[in-house]
Structure formats: structure tokens, C-alpha cells
Scaffold this motif. Structure first.
Motif, PDB file in Angstrom:
ATOM      1  N   GLU A 260       0.827  -1.210   0.000  1.00  0.00           N
ATOM      2  CA  GLU A 260       0.000   0.000   0.000  1.00  0.00           C
ATOM      3  C   GLU A 260       0.859   1.257   0.000  1.00  0.00           C
ATOM      4  O   GLU A 260       0.546   2.242  -0.682  1.00  0.00           O
ATOM      5  N   ARG A 264       0.145   3.876  -2.920  1.00  0.00           N
ATOM      6  CA  ARG A 264      -0.415   5.196  -2.612  1.00  0.00           C
ATOM      7  C   ARG A 264       0.614   6.302  -2.812  1.00  0.00           C
ATOM      8  O   ARG A 264       0.274   7.405  -3.264  1.00  0.00           O
ATOM      9  N   GLN A 267       0.627   7.094  -6.420  1.00  0.00           N
ATOM     10  CA  GLN A 267      -0.546   7.879  -6.800  1.00  0.00           C
ATOM     11  C   GLN A 267      -0.372   9.356  -6.439  1.00  0.00           C
ATOM     12  O   GLN A 267      -0.679  10.246  -7.233  1.00  0.00           O
ATOM     13  N   GLU A 289      -8.706  15.203  -5.264  1.00  0.00           N
ATOM     14  CA  GLU A 289      -8.237  13.887  -5.718  1.00  0.00           C
ATOM     15  C   GLU A 289      -7.420  13.198  -4.634  1.00  0.00           C
ATOM     16  O   GLU A 289      -7.518  11.982  -4.448  1.00  0.00           O
ATOM     17  N   SER A 292      -9.717  11.744  -2.152  1.00  0.00           N
ATOM     18  CA  SER A 292     -10.306  10.496  -2.662  1.00  0.00           C
ATOM     19  C   SER A 292      -9.336   9.327  -2.536  1.00  0.00           C
ATOM     20  O   SER A 292      -9.738   8.200  -2.242  1.00  0.00           O
ATOM     21  N   ILE A 293      -8.047   9.602  -2.761  1.00  0.00           N
ATOM     22  CA  ILE A 293      -7.034   8.551  -2.658  1.00  0.00           C
ATOM     23  C   ILE A 293      -6.996   7.971  -1.248  1.00  0.00           C
ATOM     24  O   ILE A 293      -7.000   6.752  -1.034  1.00  0.00           O
ATOM     25  N   SER A 296     -10.184   6.090  -0.331  1.00  0.00           N
ATOM     26  CA  SER A 296     -10.146   4.783  -0.966  1.00  0.00           C
ATOM     27  C   SER A 296      -9.221   3.833  -0.200  1.00  0.00           C
ATOM     28  O   SER A 296      -9.515   2.643  -0.054  1.00  0.00           O
ATOM     29  N   GLN A 299     -11.075   2.503   2.869  1.00  0.00           N
ATOM     30  CA  GLN A 299     -12.137   1.570   2.500  1.00  0.00           C
ATOM     31  C   GLN A 299     -11.567   0.247   2.005  1.00  0.00           C
ATOM     32  O   GLN A 299     -12.111  -0.825   2.290  1.00  0.00           O
ATOM     33  N   THR A 300     -10.455   0.316   1.288  1.00  0.00           N
ATOM     34  CA  THR A 300      -9.830  -0.896   0.760  1.00  0.00           C
ATOM     35  C   THR A 300      -9.315  -1.784   1.884  1.00  0.00           C
ATOM     36  O   THR A 300      -9.436  -3.007   1.836  1.00  0.00           O
TER      37      THR A 300
END
Length: 442
Positions: A260, A264, A267, A289, A292-293, A296, A299-300
Motif C-alpha cells: 500500500e 499510494r 498515486q 483527488e 479520494s485517494i 479509498s 475503505q480498501t
């Protein structure tokens, strides 16, 4: 549920501290707060290794007539209520000191002088956090916070301090909470080199999150190597529930965090370095954005936990040669596993429904609808389930399956309930003894 500050407030206190003590509270640490009686305890216990360290103030004998009792009074700051308490740590070095035949050492340090309301109605396995400040502040050298185990802060704390599945208590150095230098520095070096070479986009595209199946398989193989085993046959593993808990909550999560971090970071690097422009300007323009990253990411992590649990329990069934059908649909329902299969379930045979929940909360109630179809078992690695919920599950003919260490843990509420069994008991009694036809012969 107790009350506690948010993580930002806790983190600020952690950063001001030279040492942190965390304990997973047992019922013995909190039951007094929910009782109408004024007992002699009215506090929590300090484990011997911590009490004998230099974390807390030094105890001494203050009453020569009782030389077996050592104590100390000291001020403590409670951020949840903003109050200062004069707390007491007391150590009874001997039981029945007056009776030489019955006299024996005691290894309990009792901490009292605490706000009762902050220990009331706590979920099992809630956390006690005590910080020893670098410099006295708030009128004290120590701050104390109680965090309910079902809160978001508890999950953050478990992650930040890397509390393992078998965690009970520990002392932590706040400066060691950062990522290991080798892991972080390696990623920085690779990103920097990719920027110099003009290959940043190619580097970013290579960073991916492993699938749940790949992640579970990697974690299982690492556990097998650690334990010098060739498979996860539950009849060859002494504590199969503890194995699943260790693999899913510790080993797999460690592997996932490494992947991760790279994914990340890649990203975020793409957004901040877009077009070779000013990183600050890109940061402001791409804030939504970035938000949102990180949303996410959170949540992942949660969805990944449920998927991995299914893979690990499925591996136990597979390696144990236990007939099972995964994610089978019947009557509009789709439990995680049916043993041996849906066909047996439909003919009202001796079938078993096994559902999985990494965390229970109120989601177990939907399982009561499956009662007419077969015996219902609910497997979990959640140590925060209340006694009231366990009783209610029993009324609905639901049997909980928990890791072996959680069944007997002082921090959980599982001990003493007939409808709570261990993974070991499930495989030995419910499968091998009661339903031997479910095991495929060699």
C-alpha cells in the motif's frame, strides 16, 4: 462506551511523550465501574513487567505497620474530561502476611484514583493508553486515555502501534512509530531515480495492490515457513484459530502495508509532480483527488480484511480435506461456506452453515434467518463482542467459533458461554466427531 478524544488529540499527546504504556483492558479492569457496589478495587491492574520498569513513579512503604504494602500517590491528567486526579498505585507484596503458612507473594499492582465514568459500559478489549511526558504539562507528568474498542480511534491505535493479534500490553517508544528507514528510504530512492531518468510514469504504473487471493497466499506461505509446516491442515495445527488470526491480522497486514505504501505514494507522486509543475500548486489544485485517494485507502483496508478471512478459513477446510462449498446461493442467501454442500442442506441433512465476520457488531442478526436450513456457526476473530450479544446469539441457535486464545482471554467476554467454541473444538467435535463423513478419506 467510555469517552475519549479523537486521534488527532491523542497523537499530539503521544508526540509529547517519552514513553507510552498500552493495555488491552480485561473485565477485571472495568467491571467495578458498571457495578452499583463500592468495591475495594475501583481501578485497573498494572502488569508486573511494566510496574517493575521505570515507567511509573517509584513505590515505597508509607506505613511501617504494614511493611508488605508499597504505594505512591501522583497526579494524572485525563484529557477526555480535562481533569487532574490524584491517583494511587498500590502493591501488596504478600497475601495473608500475618499467617506464615498461608502467606505467599502477590504480583498485582493496583491503580486507583481514576474517573469511574470513563470506564463504564466499555466494549470488551478496550484500550488503556498512558503517556509519560517528556516535560510536565497540564499539572502532571502522565496523561491517561481510555479508548472503546469499537471506536475508529481504537483501529487507528492498533495500526499506528502495530498491536498484534495476541497483544495484551506493552511499552512503546513514540519515536519508533515512523516507518522503518530501510523500507521508506528504498521507496524514496526509487522515486527519486525514476524522476531523474524520466521514467516516473513507468514506475508508477508498476505499483499495484495485490489481489486478496495473492495476498492471502503469500501470508499463508510465510506462516507455514515460520512454523515449519507444509500445509494448514487443522488437524495438524494445534490452534488453527490462532493461526488464522495471526496470518490475517498480523502477517498479511504487514505485507499489505508495504504494498500500500508503494501504491499510494506513487498515486500521490503523480498528482504532485504532474506536468513538471510546482508541487505546492499541484497539491492545492488536486486536493479533492488526494482526499479520494486516502478515502479509498481506508475503505480498501476494511474490505480486504473480510476477503482474507474467507481465504484463510477456506485453506483450513481444503488442507483438512473437509467437504465444503463456498459462496453457495440458496433461498436468496449466500453464506460463506456450507458443509458439505448445498445439496445436503436442501434435503434437510446434517449440513452446517459457516459464516464469517471479522467484526460482528449487529451484522450477526441476519444469520438467524438461516436457522431452518442447518446448524449455524459464526466464525470471527473479533474480541470486542459483548456478553449480551453472545447471549442473544445463543437464543437464535447461533454458535460462535473464535480463536483458541480469545476464548480464554481475560480481555474478551467469551469464557463461560456454551455457544462459544474454539476453532479447535469445531474441527474436532462438530466435524470429526459428529460428522466424520464430511472428511474426505485419503
Amino acid at each position: 462506551m467510555g469517552f475519549h478524544p479523537e486521534w488527532n488529540d491523542i497523537s499530539a499527546l503521544v508526540n509529547q511523550s517519552e514513553s507510552i504504556f498500552i493495555k488491552k483492558l480485561s473485565r477485571n479492569d472495568t467491571s467495578w465501574a458498571d457495578s452499583s457496589k463500592n468495591g475495594h478495587q475501583n481501578g485497573f491492574f498494572i502488569p508486573r513487567p511494566v510496574a517493575e520498569s521505570d515507567f511509573f513513579p517509584k513505590l515505597s512503604n508509607s506505613n511501617p505497620e504494614k511493611p508488605h504494602i508499597y504505594d505512591v500517590e501522583y497526579p494524572t491528567f485525563w484529557p477526555a474530561s480535562g481533569e487532574i486526579r490524584i491517583s494511587t498505585i498500590k502493591y501488596f507484596s504478600m497475601r495473608n502476611p500475618a499467617d506464615k503458612e498461608k502467606a505467599r507473594p502477590r504480583y498485582e499492582w493496583q491503580h486507583t484514583g481514576i474517573p469511574k465514568e470513563q470506564f463504564q459500559q466499555l466494549s470488551p478489549a478496550s484500550l488503556l493508553i498512558i503517556g509519560k511526558l517528556k516535560q510536565a504539562s497540564f499539572g502532571s507528568n502522565y496523561w491517561i486515555i481510555v479508548v472503546d474498542s469499537v471506536s475508529e480511534e481504537a483501529e487507528i491505535i492498533e495500526t499506528a502501534f502495530e498491536l498484534g493479534a495476541d497483544f495484551h500490553y506493552g511499552l512503546f517508544d513514540p519515536t519508533a512509530l515512523a516507518k522503518p528507514a530501510s523500507e521508506t528510504d528504498q521507496l524514496i530512492a526509487e522515486l527519486s531515480q525514476a524522476m531523474k531518468d524520466g521514467t516516473l510514469e513507468q514506475f508508477i504504473k508498476k505499483q499495484t495492490l495485490p489481489s486478496a487471493e495473492t495476498l492471502a497466499g503469500t501470508a499463508q506461505e510465510k506462516w507455514l515457513v515460520e512454523n515449519d509446516l507444509s500445509d494448514m491442515n487443522p488437524y495438524c495445527v494445534s490452534a488453527p484459530g490462532d493461526a488464522v488470526m495471526r496470518i490475517s491480522r498480523d502477517i498479511e497486514y504487514s505485507i499489505y502495508k508495504q504494498a500500500e505504501l508503494r501504491f499510494r505514494a506513487a498515486q500521490v507522486a503523480r498528482l504532485l509532480l504532474h506536468g513538471g509543475g510546482d508541487p505546492i500548486g499541484n497539491l492545492v489544485r488536486a486536493f479533492s483527488e488526494l482526499d479520494s485517494i486516502f478515502l479509498s485507502a481506508a475503505q480498501t483496508r476494511k474490505s480486504r480484511a473480510g476477503l482474507s478471512f474467507e481465504h484463510h478459513v477456506g485453506r483450513l477446510f481444503k488442507d483438512g480435506r473437509i467437504r465444503h462449498e463456498a459462496q453457495a446461493v440458496f433461498g436468496g442467501r449466500r453464506p460463506d461456506f456450507v458443509l458439505p454442500d448445498v445439496k445436503e442442506l436442501n434435503i434437510a441433512g446434517d449440513a452446517v452453515i459457516v459464516s464469517l465476520k471479522t467484526t460482528l457488531r449487529e451484522r450477526w442478526k441476519q444469520l438467524a434467518l438461516e436457522k431452518p436450513f442447518g446448524a449455524i456457526f459464526l466464525a470471527t476473530v473479533d474480541d470486542r463482542v459483548s456478553g449480551e450479544a453472545i447471549t442473544e446469539m445463543g437464543k437464535n441457535s447461533i454458535t460462535l467459533i473464535v480463536p483458541e486464545s480469545l476464548k480464554k482471554a481475560k480481555e474478551s467476554a467469551y469464557a463461560g458461554y456454551d455457544n462459544v467454541i474454539t476453532f479447535r473444538q469445531f474441527f474436532d467435535d462438530e466435524v470429526k466427531s459428529k460428522r466424520p463423513s464430511m472428511i474426505i478419506p485419503l
